[in-house]
Write a protein that holds these residues in place. Sequence first.
Motif, PDB file in Angstrom:
ATOM      1  N   LEU A   1      -8.301   2.829   1.162  1.00 30.74           N
ATOM      2  CA  LEU A   1      -6.876   3.008   1.434  1.00 30.74           C
ATOM      3  C   LEU A   1      -6.185   3.759   0.304  1.00 30.74           C
ATOM      4  O   LEU A   1      -5.336   4.622   0.546  1.00 30.74           O
TER       5      LEU A   1
ATOM      6  N   VAL B   1      -5.839   1.226  10.603  1.00 33.06           N
ATOM      7  CA  VAL B   1      -4.565   1.816  10.193  1.00 33.06           C
ATOM      8  C   VAL B   1      -3.850   2.238  11.470  1.00 33.06           C
ATOM      9  O   VAL B   1      -4.362   3.058  12.232  1.00 33.06           O
TER      10      VAL B   1
ATOM     11  N   LYS C   1       1.428  -0.842   8.025  1.00 33.23           N
ATOM     12  CA  LYS C   1       0.563  -1.590   7.110  1.00 33.23           C
ATOM     13  C   LYS C   1      -0.854  -1.673   7.663  1.00 33.23           C
ATOM     14  O   LYS C   1      -1.048  -2.067   8.813  1.00 33.23           O
ATOM     15  N   PRO C   2      -1.845  -1.334   6.846  1.00 35.33           N
ATOM     16  CA  PRO C   2      -3.246  -1.447   7.278  1.00 35.33           C
ATOM     17  C   PRO C   2      -3.669  -2.908   7.414  1.00 35.33           C
ATOM     18  O   PRO C   2      -3.133  -3.798   6.746  1.00 35.33           O
TER      19      PRO C   2
ATOM     20  N   TYR D   1       1.895   2.602   2.695  1.00 31.34           N
ATOM     21  CA  TYR D   1       1.612   3.332   3.934  1.00 31.34           C
ATOM     22  C   TYR D   1       2.838   3.425   4.842  1.00 31.34           C
ATOM     23  O   TYR D   1       2.988   4.381   5.574  1.00 31.34           O
ATOM     24  N   GLU D   2       3.712   2.428   4.777  1.00 31.53           N
ATOM     25  CA  GLU D   2       4.885   2.431   5.653  1.00 31.53           C
ATOM     26  C   GLU D   2       5.855   3.562   5.324  1.00 31.53           C
ATOM     27  O   GLU D   2       6.725   3.873   6.126  1.00 31.53           O
TER      28      GLU D   2
ATOM     29  N   LYS E   1      -4.495   7.456   0.700  1.00 31.61           N
ATOM     30  CA  LYS E   1      -3.083   7.645   0.325  1.00 31.61           C
ATOM     31  C   LYS E   1      -2.937   8.801  -0.661  1.00 31.61           C
ATOM     32  O   LYS E   1      -2.026   9.628  -0.542  1.00 31.61           O
TER      33      LYS E   1
ATOM     34  N   THR F   1       0.822  -1.212   0.000  1.00 32.83           N
ATOM     35  CA  THR F   1       0.000   0.000   0.000  1.00 32.83           C
ATOM     36  C   THR F   1       0.853   1.257   0.000  1.00 32.83           C
ATOM     37  O   THR F   1       0.373   2.330  -0.345  1.00 32.83           O
TER      38      THR F   1
ATOM     39  N   ILE G   1       4.777   6.664   4.645  1.00 32.21           N
ATOM     40  CA  ILE G   1       4.065   7.928   4.868  1.00 32.21           C
ATOM     41  C   ILE G   1       4.265   8.432   6.293  1.00 32.21           C
ATOM     42  O   ILE G   1       4.028   7.711   7.255  1.00 32.21           O
TER      43      ILE G   1
ATOM     44  N   LEU H   1       2.994   5.926   9.508  1.00 31.28           N
ATOM     45  CA  LEU H   1       1.949   4.914   9.360  1.00 31.28           C
ATOM     46  C   LEU H   1       2.550   3.532   9.155  1.00 31.28           C
ATOM     47  O   LEU H   1       3.711   3.390   8.770  1.00 31.28           O
TER      48      LEU H   1
END
Length: 119
Positions: free
Chosen positions: A107, A55, A75-76, A8-9, A111, A6, A11, A73
């Motif tokens: 997600l 999240v 991983k969701p 997210y890691e 993002k 994703t 961000i 952030l």
Amino acid sequence: MRFENTGYESIKADLNRLDEVMNEYGLVRAGQWDYERVTYDRKFELKEGIFYLRVFGHAVEGDVGADKAVIQLMKPLLGKHYYPHGVEYGEGESFPKSLVTQCEKILSDVKTEMAKFAI
């Protein structure tokens, strides 16, 4: 279920702006924080059960309690709630395909929005 790839890691974002964006997409922090960690949840009530898109994040600068923090952030996750035990994320869990697709869209949209202000 862990949502892989994703991004997210990678961000990092200001806590207050992150709260605003997450709330726009139904992901609520509410009382789920301590001075170093936050959790944003969105609850889904389906005929198959109750599910949570989560999240997680942790403060890399500042203090969550003072509303002055930079959040990294993680991983969701998507989990299924079992009363009275809590939420399970295990590999053995079954998630409706439509729910997984909806969560992936949420997600992705979050993002995209966060990319405008990420640190």
